[in-house]
Design a protein around this motif. Structure first.
Motif, short mmCIF file in Angstrom:
data_model
loop_
_atom_site.label_atom_id
_atom_site.label_comp_id
_atom_site.label_asym_id
_atom_site.label_seq_id
_atom_site.Cartn_x
_atom_site.Cartn_y
_atom_site.Cartn_z
N ILE A 26 0.86 -1.21 0.00
CA ILE A 26 0.00 0.00 0.00
C ILE A 26 0.89 1.25 0.00
O ILE A 26 0.64 2.21 -0.74
N TRP A 27 1.92 1.22 0.82
CA TRP A 27 2.79 2.38 0.90
C TRP A 27 3.51 2.62 -0.43
O TRP A 27 3.67 3.75 -0.87
N SER A 28 3.92 1.54 -1.09
CA SER A 28 4.60 1.73 -2.37
C SER A 28 3.65 2.24 -3.45
O SER A 28 4.07 2.93 -4.36
N ILE A 29 2.35 1.91 -3.32
CA ILE A 29 1.38 2.50 -4.24
C ILE A 29 1.27 3.99 -3.96
O ILE A 29 1.33 4.82 -4.87
N LEU A 30 1.16 4.33 -2.67
CA LEU A 30 0.99 5.74 -2.29
C LEU A 30 2.20 6.57 -2.71
O LEU A 30 2.07 7.74 -3.07
N ARG A 31 3.37 5.94 -2.66
CA ARG A 31 4.59 6.67 -3.02
C ARG A 31 4.62 7.11 -4.49
O ARG A 31 5.42 7.96 -4.87
N ASP A 32 3.77 6.48 -5.29
CA ASP A 32 3.70 6.87 -6.70
C ASP A 32 3.01 8.22 -6.89
O ASP A 32 3.09 8.83 -7.95
N ILE A 67 -0.81 3.79 8.35
CA ILE A 67 -0.37 2.44 7.96
C ILE A 67 0.38 1.78 9.12
O ILE A 67 0.09 0.63 9.49
N VAL A 68 1.32 2.50 9.70
CA VAL A 68 2.15 1.91 10.76
C VAL A 68 1.31 1.60 12.00
O VAL A 68 1.37 0.48 12.54
#
Lengths: 137, 117
Positions: free
Chosen positions: B78-84, B99-100
């Protein structure tokens, strides 16, 4: 580097890309990943009923045996399959020589996925299917 | 550069590698989990069977690993999607915080369930 704002917005921009196997795989992987993570939260929460004793757990399981939940469970399996099978493709591309055959791999893996989805449909609804055909034999 | 919005200079390469390693584990774990749970509509779902598995030390170890790696894989994803997305730093920090914190809360819930038996 300054990122320019698109006039169309993000989703229209992504939708406008010419998508081949990899593009679809990328979108499917993201959507299924979000759904599965959300489900994982629900799953952990639902299973915490185990600590409340047999009655509470059995009542919950009885709810999940209802046709609507069985259908949702089956639908969930579609997301699991899409994510798992495409995950295999990603690992092959990143760690192996998948880049040479990733389009074919996507096609074959999705065919495997559809077959596995149908087979799982039988396992989840085996009682209903058996009952349906019991009258015919 | 985008990284300055996230308060971090990390490239994300460790996350990338761990995402794949946990993913490979989850492929095998998920296949086993599905066979166990759906061989017939009833298998694996009863209270007695669940307690029996959670009481077994090997199953317990498996489930603790499953919960931990599954949550990590999902939330890192999810975080790597958001980072986009290009986010303001307050938004990035808020989403990362959600998230954390939620991930840790559900991890505690899952682990405490598994350890109770």
């Amino acid at each position: 580097m300054k990122v320019e704002k698109t006039r169309e917005g993000y989703f229209k921009l992504v939708a406008s890309y010419k998508k081949e196997a990899g593009g679809w795989a990328w979108i499917i992987h993201r959507i299924s990943g979000i759904v599965l993570t959300a489900y994982l939260y629900v799953h952990i929460y639902a299973l915490s009923t185990l600590t409340k004793g047999k009655e509470a757990f059995d009542a919950e399981m009885a709810l999940f045996q209802k046709p609507l939940f069985k259908f949702l469970e089956w639908l969930l399996f579609a997301f699991v399959l899409a994510h798992t099978l495409n995950g295999i493709r990603i690992v092959l591309v990143d760690f192996g020589k998948g880049a040479y055959y990733q389009k074919k791999a996507f096609a074959y893996l999705m065919i495997i996925g559809i077959i596995a989805f149908l087979v799982m449909g039988y396992f989840i609804f085996s009682h209903e299917i058996n009952q349906m055909f019991a009258g015919l034999i | 550069m985008s990284f300055k919005h996230y308060g971090s200079r990390k490239s994300g390469s460790v996350g990338w590698l761990l995402q794949r390693i946990t993913g490979i584990f989850l492929i095998f774990a998920m296949v086993g989990h599905y066979i166990l749970m759906h061989y017939t509509p009833e298998t694996g779902h009863s209270y007695e069977q669940s307690i029996a598995r959670f009481s077994n030390v090997y199953w317990k170890m498996f489930y603790l690993t499953f919960i931990t790696l599954g949550l990590w894989h999902g939330l890192n994803g999810i975080w790597s999607i958001l980072r986009d997305f290009k986010m303001k730093s307050w938004l990035a920090i808020t989403l990362y915080g959600i998230i954390v914190i939620s991930g840790f809360a559900f991890w505690v819930l899952g682990v405490s369930t598994a350890l109770k038996f």
